[in-house]
Scaffold this active site. Structure first.
Site, mmCIF file in Angstrom:
data_model
loop_
_atom_site.group_PDB
_atom_site.id
_atom_site.type_symbol
_atom_site.label_atom_id
_atom_site.label_comp_id
_atom_site.label_asym_id
_atom_site.label_seq_id
_atom_site.Cartn_x
_atom_site.Cartn_y
_atom_site.Cartn_z
ATOM 1 N N ASN A 5 -49.461 -13.823 -94.001
ATOM 2 C CA ASN A 5 -49.422 -14.268 -92.604
ATOM 3 C C ASN A 5 -48.717 -13.310 -91.662
ATOM 4 O OD1 ASN A 5 -50.755 -16.902 -92.952
ATOM 5 N ND2 ASN A 5 -48.967 -17.321 -94.230
ATOM 6 N N LYS A 93 -54.350 -14.939 -103.023
ATOM 7 C CA LYS A 93 -54.302 -13.545 -102.569
ATOM 8 C C LYS A 93 -53.235 -12.764 -103.330
ATOM 9 C CE LYS A 93 -52.732 -10.698 -98.837
ATOM 10 N NZ LYS A 93 -51.953 -10.719 -97.628
ATOM 11 N N HIS A 113 -58.658 -9.551 -93.393
ATOM 12 C CA HIS A 113 -59.740 -8.638 -93.015
ATOM 13 C C HIS A 113 -60.986 -8.881 -93.873
ATOM 14 C CE1 HIS A 113 -56.795 -6.572 -90.596
ATOM 15 N NE2 HIS A 113 -56.057 -6.349 -91.658
#
Length: 185
Positions: A5, A93, A113
């Site tokens: 984040n 992630k 992205h």
């Protein structure tokens, strides 16, 4: 974990400050979360991340006997992933990043992205969240292409397929991109 984040610039600053303030994992583990929070503030969500880092280090030390995950490299990908799952602050992630970059295992991290570019290209159904994107994209990536594809999609997302003001006219993938077609219409 520090990259969650936030931008790469801010996470890089936070990591550099963290390593300067706490040159060893032992030093970081001995610090109070409030001390860590002050040091990593530039990375955003410092209160949450400082507590998760403290919890993560304690869990790794308890399980491994030291602050070291090198043993994961010798394990099959599925087993290494299972060992990481459930550690404090380790989501899809972070799990994929550790497996790919630290262990050299087959994994496909979906950062902001990769997620944005994949949605715009139509590789993911609309409104697919990041967790579901990991499940869809990972198995779809051809063998031996995980690292290159991840790095190239990140670069494309940073330089061309930006969140604001995407540069569709110069995108090398525009011809096959649903988003670029909508922008041109």
């Amino acid at each position: 974990m520090l990259s969650q984040n936030t931008s790469d610039i801010n996470s890089g600053r936070a990591y550099a400050a963290l390593r300067a303030a706490f040159p060893s994992w032992d030093a970081l583990a001995a610090a109070r979360p409030e001390q860590i929070e002050r040091v990593i503030r530039s990375g955003g969500l410092a209160r949450l991340k400082s507590r998760r880092l403290t919890q993560l280090l304690a869990a790794v030390k308890r399980r491994e006997g030291r602050y070291d995950l090198r043993g994961l490299r010798r394990l099959p990908s599925a087993l290494a992933g299972a060992r990481l799952r459930g550690l404090p602050g380790v989501g899809p992630k972070t799990l994929a990043c550790v497996l790919l970059f630290h262990c050299g295992h087959v994994a496909f991290p979906v950062d902001t992205h990769v997620h944005r570019v994949s949605l715009r290209l139509g590789l993911l159904p609309p409104k697919t969240n990041a967790a579901k994107a990991h499940q869809i994209l990972g198995p779809a990536v051809p063998a031996g292409r995980h690292l290159d594809l991840h790095l190239n999609l990140v670069r494309l997302g940073r330089e061309v397929c930006r969140a604001r003001e995407p540069r569709c006219p110069v995108c090398p993938l525009a011809a096959g991109c649903a988003h670029a077609r909508r922008q041109a219409a």
